[in-house]
Motif scaffolding. Structure first.
Motif, mmCIF file in Angstrom:
data_model
loop_
_atom_site.group_PDB
_atom_site.id
_atom_site.type_symbol
_atom_site.label_atom_id
_atom_site.label_comp_id
_atom_site.label_asym_id
_atom_site.label_seq_id
_atom_site.Cartn_x
_atom_site.Cartn_y
_atom_site.Cartn_z
ATOM 1 N N SER B 31 41.802 20.389 38.690
ATOM 2 C CA SER B 31 40.781 20.564 37.659
ATOM 3 C C SER B 31 39.466 19.995 38.164
ATOM 4 O O SER B 31 39.442 18.940 38.799
ATOM 5 N N PHE B 33 35.272 19.410 36.930
ATOM 6 C CA PHE B 33 34.359 19.341 35.792
ATOM 7 C C PHE B 33 32.932 19.123 36.289
ATOM 8 O O PHE B 33 32.713 18.362 37.233
ATOM 9 N N TYR B 35 29.346 17.699 34.732
ATOM 10 C CA TYR B 35 28.710 17.008 33.633
ATOM 11 C C TYR B 35 27.229 16.830 33.928
ATOM 12 O O TYR B 35 26.810 16.777 35.076
ATOM 13 N N GLN B 37 24.073 14.117 32.689
ATOM 14 C CA GLN B 37 23.806 12.883 31.944
ATOM 15 C C GLN B 37 22.310 12.635 31.839
ATOM 16 O O GLN B 37 21.594 12.613 32.841
ATOM 17 N N LEU B 43 26.362 11.963 28.206
ATOM 18 C CA LEU B 43 27.171 12.652 29.202
ATOM 19 C C LEU B 43 27.737 13.916 28.568
ATOM 20 O O LEU B 43 28.578 13.855 27.677
ATOM 21 N N LEU B 45 29.605 17.675 28.961
ATOM 22 C CA LEU B 45 30.413 18.569 29.776
ATOM 23 C C LEU B 45 29.750 19.941 29.814
ATOM 24 O O LEU B 45 29.481 20.531 28.772
ATOM 25 N N TYR B 48 34.260 23.514 32.983
ATOM 26 C CA TYR B 48 35.348 23.003 33.787
ATOM 27 C C TYR B 48 36.249 24.134 34.257
ATOM 28 O O TYR B 48 36.330 25.193 33.617
ATOM 29 N N ASP B 56 36.250 26.827 30.450
ATOM 30 C CA ASP B 56 35.362 26.622 29.312
ATOM 31 C C ASP B 56 33.955 26.365 29.831
ATOM 32 O O ASP B 56 33.723 25.375 30.497
ATOM 33 N N SER B 58 31.302 26.603 27.624
ATOM 34 C CA SER B 58 30.510 26.546 26.396
ATOM 35 C C SER B 58 29.413 25.495 26.448
ATOM 36 O O SER B 58 28.472 25.544 25.667
ATOM 37 N N PHE B 91 26.927 15.136 37.414
ATOM 38 C CA PHE B 91 28.163 14.612 37.989
ATOM 39 C C PHE B 91 29.202 15.716 38.097
ATOM 40 O O PHE B 91 29.354 16.550 37.201
ATOM 41 N N GLN B 104 39.919 11.194 35.268
ATOM 42 C CA GLN B 104 38.922 11.965 35.990
ATOM 43 C C GLN B 104 38.237 11.065 37.005
ATOM 44 O O GLN B 104 37.827 9.949 36.678
ATOM 45 N N PHE B 106 35.021 10.679 39.218
ATOM 46 C CA PHE B 106 33.655 11.175 39.266
ATOM 47 C C PHE B 106 33.061 10.993 40.661
ATOM 48 O O PHE B 106 33.295 9.976 41.328
#
Lengths: 109, 115
Positions: B31, B33, B35, B37, B43, B45, B48, B56, B58, B91, B104, B106
């Protein structure tokens, strides 16, 4: 939608105990995570609660009450290096996370 | 393991330019992701992937943002054209989906400044 609430800032003295609360509203809840982030750094994982109760990892403990949509992070024997921002994050829909706005912890000597 | 690798670490660009951020996840993680910030929005999302497939998106703010993951060891986030409000730290994080703690990891982040 999702919402998380945590205090914006907390101050405590070295050696003390501090609790950072997190309340959330969400659908498809799987669990609650906590991350630490020092200024200029990346978030690092502290803990994850999927079930009700207390999880302890060294000086840090995390608690979850699913019925109350509430959790907290407990930091014991505070050290100066614990000064950082702490984020709660809800896990929804298996693998998606929403982060709170963070709590800045100031540890004073 | 080297951890999650992001490049560049800092990017300064002018409004209207294309920006490409790169990420190499931890080997074996399935997985990934992205992000963003900022002080104002915290932070967020953006998107991912699971097993290289976008699950997703969105959180992607608008069509100027796009992300790809052509293989398990590489992902890009592209902004075209960039705007000053895109200035933020971006990130990338990776995890092993299905793991007990869903931890997760980072990367160090890319600090983007759009002037």
């Amino acid at each position: 939608g999702q919402s998380l609430e945590q205090p914006s800032e907390v101050t405590a003295v070295e050696g003390a105990i501090v609790q950072i609360n997190c309340t959330y509203q969400t659908s498809g809840f799987y669990g609650l995570s906590w991350y630490q982030q020092h200024d200029g750094g990346a978030p690092t994982f502290l803990s994850y609660n999927a079930l009700d109760g207390l999880e302890e990892t060294g000086r840090f403990s995390s608690f979850l009450s699913r019925s109350d949509s509430y959790g907290y992070l407990l930091l014991q024997e505070l050290q100066m290096k614990d000064s950082a921002s702490y984020f709660c994050a809800v896990r929804v829909n298996f693998n998606k996370f929403y982060f709170g706005s963070g709590t800045k912890l100031n540890v004073k000597p | 393991d080297a951890g999650v690798i992001q490049s560049p670490r800092h990017e300064v660009t002018e409004m209207g330019q294309e920006v490409t951020l790169r990420c190499k996840p931890i080997s074996g993680h399935n997985s990934l992701f992205w992000y963003r910030q900022t002080m104002m929005r915290g932070l967020e999302l953006l998107i991912y992937f699971n097993n290289n497939v976008p699950i997703d998106d969105s959180g992607m703010p608008e069509d100027r943002f796009s992300a790809k993951m052509p293989n398990a060891s590489f992902s890009t986030l592209k902004i075209q054209p960039s705007e000053p409000r895109d200035s933020a730290v971006y990130f990338c994080a990776s995890s092993l989906a299905g793991g007990v703690y869903q931890e997760q990891y980072f990367g160090p982040g890319t600090r983007l400044t759009v002037t």
